[in-house]
Structure formats: structure tokens, C-alpha cells
Motif scaffolding. Structure first.
Motif, PDB file in Angstrom:
ATOM      1  N   GLY A 733      77.986  13.462  63.795  1.00 46.46           N
ATOM      2  CA  GLY A 733      78.729  12.267  64.172  1.00 46.46           C
ATOM      3  C   GLY A 733      77.897  11.262  64.932  1.00 46.46           C
ATOM      4  N   ASP A 734      76.623  11.164  64.610  1.00 43.66           N
ATOM      5  CA  ASP A 734      75.694  10.277  65.302  1.00 43.66           C
ATOM      6  C   ASP A 734      75.634   8.954  64.547  1.00 43.66           C
ATOM      7  OD1 ASP A 734      73.666   9.059  66.686  1.00 43.66           O
ATOM      8  OD2 ASP A 734      72.415  10.848  66.809  1.00 43.66           O
ATOM      9  N   GLY A 735      76.338   7.951  65.051  1.00 42.65           N
ATOM     10  CA  GLY A 735      76.373   6.660  64.367  1.00 42.65           C
ATOM     11  C   GLY A 735      75.043   5.951  64.387  1.00 42.65           C
ATOM     12  N   CYS A 736      74.264   6.101  65.465  1.00 43.05           N
ATOM     13  CA  CYS A 736      72.960   5.435  65.527  1.00 43.05           C
ATOM     14  C   CYS A 736      72.012   5.978  64.459  1.00 43.05           C
ATOM     15  CB  CYS A 736      72.359   5.615  66.922  1.00 43.05           C
ATOM     16  SG  CYS A 736      73.268   4.783  68.239  1.00 43.05           S
ATOM     17  N   ARG A 737      71.988   7.281  64.264  1.00 37.16           N
ATOM     18  CA  ARG A 737      71.135   7.866  63.225  1.00 37.16           C
ATOM     19  C   ARG A 737      71.589   7.448  61.832  1.00 37.16           C
ATOM     20  NH1 ARG A 737      71.086  14.132  64.226  1.00 37.16           N
ATOM     21  NH2 ARG A 737      69.757  14.063  62.363  1.00 37.16           N
ATOM     22  N   VAL A 738      72.912   7.375  61.635  1.00 35.07           N
ATOM     23  CA  VAL A 738      73.420   6.936  60.331  1.00 35.07           C
ATOM     24  C   VAL A 738      73.009   5.499  60.062  1.00 35.07           C
ATOM     25  CG1 VAL A 738      75.519   6.410  59.048  1.00 35.07           C
ATOM     26  CG2 VAL A 738      75.332   8.572  60.277  1.00 35.07           C
ATOM     27  N   LEU A 739      73.131   4.635  61.061  1.00 36.07           N
ATOM     28  CA  LEU A 739      72.738   3.240  60.877  1.00 36.07           C
ATOM     29  C   LEU A 739      71.244   3.128  60.596  1.00 36.07           C
ATOM     30  CD1 LEU A 739      73.963   0.351  61.042  1.00 36.07           C
ATOM     31  CD2 LEU A 739      73.088   0.253  63.382  1.00 36.07           C
ATOM     32  N   ARG A 740      70.428   3.964  61.249  1.00 37.41           N
ATOM     33  CA  ARG A 740      68.993   3.960  60.982  1.00 37.41           C
ATOM     34  C   ARG A 740      68.700   4.405  59.555  1.00 37.41           C
ATOM     35  NH1 ARG A 740      67.630   7.655  64.299  1.00 37.41           N
ATOM     36  NH2 ARG A 740      67.546   6.271  66.113  1.00 37.41           N
ATOM     37  N   CYS A 741      69.431   5.419  59.082  1.00 40.04           N
ATOM     38  CA  CYS A 741      69.217   5.884  57.707  1.00 40.04           C
ATOM     39  C   CYS A 741      69.588   4.810  56.694  1.00 40.04           C
ATOM     40  CB  CYS A 741      70.031   7.153  57.451  1.00 40.04           C
ATOM     41  SG  CYS A 741      69.441   8.611  58.325  1.00 40.04           S
ATOM     42  N   TRP A 742      70.610   3.993  57.030  1.00 39.89           N
ATOM     43  CA  TRP A 742      70.995   2.928  56.105  1.00 39.89           C
ATOM     44  C   TRP A 742      69.845   1.956  55.866  1.00 39.89           C
ATOM     45  CZ3 TRP A 742      74.951   1.295  53.005  1.00 39.89           C
ATOM     46  CH2 TRP A 742      76.111   2.078  52.994  1.00 39.89           C
ATOM     47  N   LYS A 743      68.988   1.775  56.827  1.00 39.53           N
ATOM     48  CA  LYS A 743      67.857   0.859  56.650  1.00 39.53           C
ATOM     49  C   LYS A 743      66.845   1.410  55.650  1.00 39.53           C
ATOM     50  CE  LYS A 743      68.142  -0.933  61.397  1.00 39.53           C
ATOM     51  NZ  LYS A 743      67.409  -1.170  62.675  1.00 39.53           N
ATOM     52  N   PHE A 744      66.810   2.737  55.504  1.00 37.53           N
ATOM     53  CA  PHE A 744      65.841   3.349  54.601  1.00 37.53           C
ATOM     54  C   PHE A 744      66.439   3.712  53.245  1.00 37.53           C
ATOM     55  CE2 PHE A 744      64.170   4.290  58.806  1.00 37.53           C
ATOM     56  CZ  PHE A 744      62.815   4.048  58.660  1.00 37.53           C
ATOM     57  N   LEU A 745      67.760   3.975  53.192  1.00 38.01           N
ATOM     58  CA  LEU A 745      68.336   4.584  51.997  1.00 38.01           C
ATOM     59  C   LEU A 745      68.084   3.762  50.745  1.00 38.01           C
ATOM     60  CD1 LEU A 745      71.759   5.999  53.252  1.00 38.01           C
ATOM     61  CD2 LEU A 745      69.754   7.278  52.554  1.00 38.01           C
ATOM     62  N   PHE A 746      68.453   2.487  50.793  1.00 42.90           N
ATOM     63  CA  PHE A 746      68.394   1.696  49.567  1.00 42.90           C
ATOM     64  C   PHE A 746      67.082   0.952  49.435  1.00 42.90           C
ATOM     65  CE2 PHE A 746      72.730   2.589  50.493  1.00 42.90           C
ATOM     66  CZ  PHE A 746      73.108   3.174  49.291  1.00 42.90           C
ATOM     67  N   ARG A 747      66.250   1.128  50.426  1.00 39.80           N
ATOM     68  CA  ARG A 747      64.856   0.812  50.218  1.00 39.80           C
ATOM     69  C   ARG A 747      64.237   1.862  49.302  1.00 39.80           C
ATOM     70  NH1 ARG A 747      60.597   0.489  55.236  1.00 39.80           N
ATOM     71  NH2 ARG A 747      58.706  -0.006  54.046  1.00 39.80           N
ATOM     72  N   ALA A 748      64.825   3.078  49.354  1.00 36.58           N
ATOM     73  CA  ALA A 748      64.330   4.165  48.505  1.00 36.58           C
ATOM     74  C   ALA A 748      65.022   4.194  47.156  1.00 36.58           C
ATOM     75  CB  ALA A 748      64.530   5.497  49.223  1.00 36.58           C
ATOM     76  N   ALA A 749      66.350   4.015  47.144  1.00 39.82           N
ATOM     77  CA  ALA A 749      67.097   4.149  45.899  1.00 39.82           C
ATOM     78  C   ALA A 749      67.066   2.881  45.063  1.00 39.82           C
ATOM     79  CB  ALA A 749      68.544   4.537  46.195  1.00 39.82           C
ATOM     80  N   GLY A 750      67.180   1.726  45.706  1.00 38.03           N
ATOM     81  CA  GLY A 750      67.089   0.469  44.979  1.00 38.03           C
ATOM     82  C   GLY A 750      68.337   0.067  44.250  1.00 38.03           C
ATOM     83  N   ASP A 751      69.529   0.548  44.608  1.00 37.20           N
ATOM     84  CA  ASP A 751      70.771   0.129  43.977  1.00 37.20           C
ATOM     85  C   ASP A 751      71.178  -1.246  44.501  1.00 37.20           C
ATOM     86  OD1 ASP A 751      73.979   0.104  44.157  1.00 37.20           O
ATOM     87  OD2 ASP A 751      73.346   1.280  42.419  1.00 37.20           O
ATOM     88  N   LYS A 752      71.457  -2.176  43.586  1.00 38.28           N
ATOM     89  CA  LYS A 752      71.702  -3.556  43.992  1.00 38.28           C
ATOM     90  C   LYS A 752      72.983  -3.693  44.804  1.00 38.28           C
ATOM     91  CE  LYS A 752      73.472  -6.419  41.140  1.00 38.28           C
ATOM     92  NZ  LYS A 752      73.737  -7.316  39.986  1.00 38.28           N
TER      93      LYS A 752
END
Length: 821
Positions: A733-752
Motif C-alpha cells: 500500500g505504498d503510494g509513493c512507490r507506485v507513483l515512482r513505478c508509473w514513471k518507468f512503466l510505460f517508458r518500458a512498455a510504450g502503450d500510447k
């Protein structure tokens, strides 16, 4: 002969009899005398007291005592009671038919009286089957109440149950329910059993047979009970709304969308506290508050003059530019709405031209209460211009990279201790729960209230507007009235009332399609007159579980696109094998001599070989023909499990490669040979994360690299660790870690589409939401349905769990399904 005659004549008068008759008369006289003697003996036994040793019973009344002498037949029973010999008392009582019949009649009368009292006075009464009663009912407490109200019945049933039975209370409660049914009375036990049968989609025949046994209600009574329990199902949420509806001096209002089109807020929705509106020239204003809503229209109805529009403009331009704080009182625990569409196809048994497959489209929603008190966070917003926005917050910075790598080290350490032989003694030293500032709050069980099903299709714009109108009733709101006196050109005075909606926004979460449709519906209502009609109290936010699905689909597609298992070995990863409508599950990989070999059981399709030198991982023996690109939507859990398995294999192979040992046994021996075992494990994890992990997340590995396989393996390992980090952040339930992952996720996946949603999410947190709503969005994304640390899940995943139950229910409704209007 004559002497005889005279003797007889003395008793019977004059007469003569023969000797034979004389003997008969004498015998009769003797018998008559014996009968008389017996009668005298019996009368004397009833009238004459017993001896001193006779058994006496003393009955104490309020004012006196009375003694009763027991008859000889009841003396043994009295003696048994005197020496407290219960077994002997029961034996003598059961041997006497008269006493046995008397006891049975008395017990029957007492049990009937106790059952009448139980069904009338306790919460076991079916008439008290309300939502609050059934939710707060404790069977242990109810059992104790029954022991007080019906001691004879409970003891009688308790004596009939074997002592080795582990469910004595449950059995006793069931027996009491059957007895109540014989009295033509239903109890809460019948209600619970009927609800369980309804949850299991039992048919009418099951209800009919169990009802005859006295175990449940009828099918129609069960449906009526469901209607009763469904009444005011959202009462709890409405109570939350009333608690958050602040007085007029503490209200927050939502900006007009038209006034926000060219401005953004500096640190977070657009909920502001209105102050007294500045009066326009030649205006004298007086204010009053009202809880009812009224549209402000011009007196003429067709056009408005400058005098009429001036108060409206003054009210709309009212906003605290000085950043004055909102005056909140007490704790502020808001709530969040989460919704999703339900698509269900119903195939008829007899398909004809006029009886085709029916497609049902509903909308399902629930509300979850925040577990964190945000009363100390201001609800004001500070406006900034687009030129003042720092766009670097949308990209990972050095601090994000360092924190992500640090969390990677913790995850890698867990994997080492779990999978490397002989390291299980380090289990207690591993960090199993990465703490954050709200860890204690996130370990609390969430309060979830289902809001029911709305029979509308979110794919249709008008239906989506109706859905938002229904959900907007859960937005805390109040209406204030501003009264203005305007001076006309002829010198007359005109009074104008302006009604202002004060709204406390509520977040509504969903997948990408739901969020996009909410925004589209709000855009279609921009020309409405008031914020209530524009449904501005609902702020759409993206959720995480569907995001993870998209990430696995995108990252897996980048790794296996256009490749079959016959491609060059060591260059492509089999993330999933889908065929014949079945998904192959990958599990139970046994590490033997540095190689990951499949276990001897069906379902294991992949042999992962950990090779040193130039190759990090080599995949072969994929037991299925065809493409290897996964379809995550068919079996998300299987694809996630296999991707985690691939990541673990890469981590172990990389550890073997870094340390220069031949296999995992050698790695284990090297760690155990050091003085500090855990320090050695941490050192290897730190080296792996710093030298092997890459945070560039290129969409495709560079083909010009000298070591193509090594680069590919690093990319696979990094993508897998990011997935593990995202999952662990959600569990904690760590919102800060989730928000940090959002910065990397679609840099990796590339879904528009999800890249756009990632931008929306970051923009909402940093600029377009107030600080309180931003924190609520960050920490209200999780649902803990069981309680305890590490048991959080995404809100949309909990929504999918409810949808699965609802779809099963709809499937078993038969012809009772309600079609879309």
C-alpha cells in the motif's frame, strides 16, 4: 349330621344343608374374612405415619416450610436425590413407566415455553433479520444468550451430542432452528442458510427439499429477504457524505471548467473555499445560505443585461488567491468510488432467428473509505500558469533511480534467501515489508460498500451521463445563495439571487476505458449551467491492476514479437504458450547443478538453462508450436507467474555469473564461507543491481551490441524486477512507490493510451488536484480485504473479484435477467 345343621343354623338362620355345601360355605367365609383383613391393613398403612426412617421432602415456601412423606414406591428416588446420585435417579425414573411419562410431559412443556421465549425475545428472531442485525450477529454470544433463555433445551441437546464433536454450538443452533421450524417460525439460522444457498446459485428444488427438513426458507422468501437486505444498501456511504458536507464557512467549491482552461494549479483538484464575493460597482450585497439547489436565470428568460450578469461573474471569479487554509474540524477520512463495466453474453438453449445471443452491459461500482486522516492537509489550491510548470517531475530523476535500485536490492535479497540452497537461516534478517509512513494504516482492513449495479451501458454516451448522475449523489455538496441588489437605469432597484454549488470532489477510479469515458461525458456537459449539472464533483483517476496487465502485454510483446520457439536460441523469451484455448502454466522449476530443469509433473513446459560466459540465460524445449507472444487477458495470473519465474531464473543466473562459480551449490558454498552470511548476500545483490540492471528500458535491444544475448538478458531482468517492485508496492500500500513505478512503466512498455493516463496521473498529483485530493489519490488506491501488512490489492482488482461473483449470479438467474433498457 344334626350338630352340623344346628351350627350352620346359628350363622345363616334356620335351615339344613348337606356336608358338601357346608364345606363350600365355610371356604367362602374364610376368603371373605381375608379380604376384609387386607382392606383394614391398607387403610392403616395410609393413615398411620411411617417409621422414623421414612423419606421426607421439605419444600420451603416464602413464609413457611412444608414436609411431604414419600410413598414406598418413591422412596428410592428420594434417597438418590438426597445423596446427589443423578445416574441412579435417572435409572429409577426411567424404570417407572408412570414417572417416565410424567417427566416427558414436563420436559415437553418446558421446552415449548423456552422456545416461545427464544423466538420472541432474542436476536434469533427472523423478524430482526436486518442488515445491521445480521452483520453484527455473533453466534458465540447468541449461544450464551440461548443458555440463559433456554437452559433446559440447550442442556438436553448438549447431552445428546457426542463429546468428541468439534462443532457442538453449530449443531445445537441447527437443532434449535429445526425445532423453531416445527413451530412454524423462521429464525436467523434459516436466513443465513438461505443466503448461502443463494450465493451458491441453488435451484428451487434444493430450497423445496431443505425447507421440508426445516433447514432454510423457501425460494420466494429468500428473494424477499434479499430485497429487505438490499434496502438502503448505500446508507453507509450516504452517512459518509453527510459527514463530509461541511458548513458554509468551511465549504470547498469546484472551479468552472471554462475558467480553468488556461490555468493550472501548483501543487495539486480545483476545490476552493469561497469568501465573500467582491461586489461590482453600484451593488449592495447580502448573503444567505440554502440547502436546496436552484438554477439562476434572468427575469426575461431570453437574454440577460449587464446588471444581471455582474453578480454571476463576481461569484464565479471568487477564489482564494492568497492561499488561505480551509478551516477543517475533526478528522477527515474521505472515500473513493471505483467502477467498471460488466459485459455478459447469454446464449439461449434453443437459438432461433428471433432468439439470438443476448449481450448484457451493466455498470458495477463500490465505495471504499480512506484509512488515513487527511485533516492536517489543506484543501486549497494555488493557481499557476503553464509556463511555471516543472515538466521534469514527469520523468524519473536521480533520486527515483537510486530509490528504485535500493528496492531492487531488497527484492533480490529475498530471492537469494528463498531459492539458493542452505540460506534459509537468513530468512529472519531479510526485509519482508518495506515500511513507509502509512504502513500501520495500510494494514487495517478496508471498509468496502457495494453500490449495486446500474443497468446502463458505459459505451453509450447518454448512458454514461446517466451513470455519472447516479454516482454524483455520493458527492458531498451544499448550495449557498448570494443576494444582490442592482440599480437599473431608471433608478429602480432589482434583487438578483445567485446560487453557488459548493462541492467536495470525490475520486472515481477505473481502467483506462472507464476513465476516458468519464472525461468524455464531462466534456459533453461543459455547457451546463451549474457544477452539479456538469458532474464536476467526480474526478476520474486511473487504477493499477489493468495497468499491470498492459505492462506485461507490452513488455512481453517487445521481447517476443515476431518470433517462434524455432528462432535462434538465447535471443527470445517464451513468456507464454497459448493454444487450444488453454494457457500453459509454468511452475516447479527445480534447480539442479546450476540448471533450471522442469519437474516430473504435467504442466511444466519450459527448461531454463543457466549458462555462464557470454550467455546469461538460454531457453529451449518449448513444448508447443506457434507464436510465443502472450495474451495476458486470457490468464493474467499464469502470465504474471511465468514472468516472475523468468525474472528469478535471470537473477540466479546473473548471481552465478558475477561470482564466477559454476552453479548454485558453488554460490551457496561461497556465501557460507564468509564471516557474515547476510552481508555477503547483500553485497552480491548490490553488485547485481548496479552492474546488470538497466533503467533505460529500451523498447527493443540495440542490434549493434557486441554481446546481443547479454544485453537482451539485462533488459529481461530489469523489466521483471520492475514488475516485482510494482507488485510489492501495491501489496504494501505504498503510494509513493507506485507513483515512482508509473514513471518507468510505460517508458518500458510504450502503450500510447496508458502513457497518456500516466501523464494524467502525474499531472493530477503535482498540479491539477488540491494537496488533500492528491494525497487521497496516492494512498486511496488500495483495498485490504483481510487486514494485516502486505495484504493490499489494487482497487480495480477488487472490482474484478466482485464482477466475477456478479457474473455467476447473472448466469444463474435464468429468465429473470433484466435486459438493457
Amino acid at each position: 349330621m344334626w350338630a352340623i345343621k344346628k351350627h350352620v343354623a346359628k350363622d345363616y338362620g334356620e335351615g339344613y344343608v348337606c356336608k358338601k355345601c357346608f364345606n363350600a360355605i365355610a371356604k367362602y367365609s374364610a376368603l371373605q374374612e381375608e379380604v376384609q383383613n387386607r382392606k383394614r391393613t391398607k387403610r392403616s398403612a395410609d393413615t398411620v405415619p411411617h417409621a422414623a426412617h421414612a423419606v421426607k421432602v421439605v419444600v420451603t415456601y416464602q413464609d413457611y416450610e412444608k414436609k411431604y412423606n414419600l410413598s414406598p414406591t418413591r422412596e428410592p428416588i428420594g434417597k438418590c436425590l438426597g445423596r446427589n446420585a443423578k445416574r441412579a435417579f435417572a435409572k429409577h425414573s426411567l424404570e417407572s413407566p408412570a414417572l417416565l411419562e410424567h417427566f416427558l410431559l414436563r420436559i415437553n412443556k418446558i421446552i415449548r415455553k423456552e422456545m416461545s421465549q427464544v423466538l420472541r425475545d432474542t436476536a434469533y428472531n427472523i423478524k430482526k433479520a436486518q442488515r445491521e442485525t445480521m452483520t453484527a450477529l455473533s453466534w458465540a454470544n447468541e449461544y450464551r444468550t440461548l443458555r440463559q433463555k433456554a437452559p433446559v433445551l440447550v442442556r438436553f441437546l448438549d447431552a445428546c451430542i457426542p463429546k468428541e464433536s468439534s462443532r457442538r454450538q453449530c449443531t445445537i443452533m441447527t437443532c434449535i432452528g429445526v425445532l423453531a421450524k416445527s413451530h412454524c417460525r423462521n429464525t436467523l439460522l434459516h436466513a443465513f442458510i438461505s443466503l448461502v444457498l443463494s450465493y451458491g446459485h441453488a435451484g428451487k428444488l434444493v430450497y423445496s427439499r431443505l425447507q421440508k427438513l426445516g433447514l432454510c426458507l423457501s425460494d420466494s422468501s429468500t428473494r424477499a429477504l434479499l430485497d429487505i437486505l438490499g434496502t438502503d444498501h448505500d446508507k453507509v456511504v450516504k452517512n459518509w457524505v453527510s459527514e463530509l458536507s461541511l458548513p458554509t464557512n468551511q465549504l470547498s467549491t469546484v472551479f468552472n471548467e471554462q475558467s480553468q482552461s488556461n490555468s493550472f494549479r501548483a501543487s495539486t483538484p480545483v476545490s476552493l473555499v469561497p469568501s465573500s464575493p467582491p461586489p461590482p460597482p453600484q451593488l449592495a450585497s447580502s448573503s444567505s445560505s440554502s440547502s436546496s439547489f436552484c438554477d439562476s436565470t434572468s427575469p426575461c428568460g431570453s437574454s440577460t443585461s449587464d446588471e444581471d450578469t455582474a453578480p454571476l461573474a463576481a461569484a464565479e471569479q471568487n477564489s482564494p488567491q492568497d492561499g488561505s487554509p480551509v478551516l477543517d474540524c475533526g478528522e477527515w477520512n474521505g472515500f473513493k468510488l471505483i467502477g467498471d463495466n460488466i459485459d455478459k453474453n447469454i446464449k439461449p438453449r434453443d437459438m432461433r432467428i428471433n432468439n439470438q445471443t443476448k449481450s448484457l452491459h451493466y455498470f458495477h461500482a463500490f465505495a471504499v473509505k480512506d484509512r488515513i486522516n487527511f485533516s492536517d492537509i489543506t484543501n486549497n489550491a494555488e493557481l499557476v500558469f503553464p509556463d511555471d510548470i516543472d515538466y521534469s517531475v514527469f520523468y524519473p530523476n536521480d533520486d527515483d533511480d537510486a530509490q528504485l535500485v535500493s528496492n531492487f536490492q531488497t527484492l533480490v535479497t529475498r530471492i537469494f534467501v528463498e531459492y539458493i540452497p542452505h540460506l534459509q537461516h537468513l530468512f529472519g534478517k531479510v526485509t519482508h515489508n518495506i515500511q513507509h509512513k502509512y504502513s500501520k494504516n495500510m494494514s487495517i482492513k478496508s471498509t468496502v460498500v457495494p453500490l449495486g449495479v446500474i443497468l446502463k451501458n458505459e459505451n453509450i454516451l447518454n448512458d454514461m451521463v446517466d451513470i455519472l448522475d447516479v454516482l454524483h449523489q455520493y458527492v458531498p455538496k451544499t448550495t449557498t445563495t448570494q443576494t444582490y441588489n442592482t440599480c437599473a437605469e431608471d433608478g429602480s432597484t432589482r434583487t438578483t439571487e445567485v446560487h453557488i454549488d459548493h462541492i467536495n470532489p470525490v475520486l472515481i477510479g477505473g481502467d483506462q476505458l472507464t476513465v476516458a469515458r468519464v472525461r468524455g461525458s464531462q466534456d459533453a456537459l461543459l455547457n451546463s449551467e451549474s457544477g452539479m449539472q456538469r458532474v464536476q464533483g467526480l474526478i476520474p483517476v486511473i487504477e493499477d491492476w489493468h495497468t499491470k496487465m498492459c505492462y506485461m502485454q507490452g513488455s512481453g510483446g517487445n521481447l517476443v514479437t515476431g518470433c517462434t520457439h524455432q528462432a535462434k536460441s538465447g535471443t527470445k523469451v517464451a513468456l507464454a504458450c497459448l493454444g487450444c484455448d488453454q494457457t500453459c502454466h509454468y511452475h516447479d522449476v527445480v534447480m539442479v547443478s546450476g540448471r533450471a530443469l522442469p519437474a516430473d509433473r504435467p504442466g511444466t513446459k519450459v527448461a531454463l538453462a543457466c549458462l555462464g560466459c557470454d550467455q546469461m540465460c538460454h531457453y529451449h524445449d518449448v513444448g508447443h508450436d506457434g507464436m510465443l507472444c502472450p495474451d495476458v487477458s486470457k490468464d493474467t495470473a499464469a502470465c504474471e507467474e511465468f514472468m516472475e519465474l523468468i525474472t528469478v531464473a535471470h537473477i540466479l543466473s546473473a548471481a552465478v555469473h558475477i561470482t564466477g562459480v559454476p552453479d548454485l551449490e558453488g554460490l551457496s558454498k561461497k556465501i557460507l564461507s564468509s564471516e557474515n552470511h547476510f552481508a555477503a548476500v547483500s553485497s552480491i545483490a548490490k553488485t547485481l543491481c548496479s552492474d546488470v540492471v538497466t533503467l533505460s528500458f529500451a523498447a527493443k535491444p540495440s542490434t549493434g551490441s557486441a554481446n546481443y544475448v547479454m544485453e537482451y538478458a539485462k533488459e529481461t531482468l530489469s523489466l521483471g524486477l520492475l514488475l516485482l517492485e510494482f507488485n510489492d508496492a501495491i501489496r504494501e500500500g505504498d503510494g509513493c512507490r507506485v507513483l515512482r513505478c508509473w514513471k518507468f512503466l510505460f517508458r518500458a512498455a510504450g502503450d500510447k493510451n496508458y502513457c497518456i493516463e500516466a501523464f494524467h496521473l502525474l499531472m493530477q498529483y503535482y498540479y491539477t488536484l488540491t494537496p488533500r485530493c492528491a494525497e487521497q489519490m496516492l494512498w486511496g488506491r488500495f483495498v485490504n480485504s483481510v487486514g494485516g501488512p502486505g495484504h493490499n490489492i489494487s482497487g480495480d482488482l477488487h472490482m474484478e473479484h466482485l464482477n466475477r461473483i456478479l457474473k455467476d449470479t447473472v448466469s444463474h438467474l435464468g429468465a429473470n435477467k433484466t435486459p438493457n433498457p
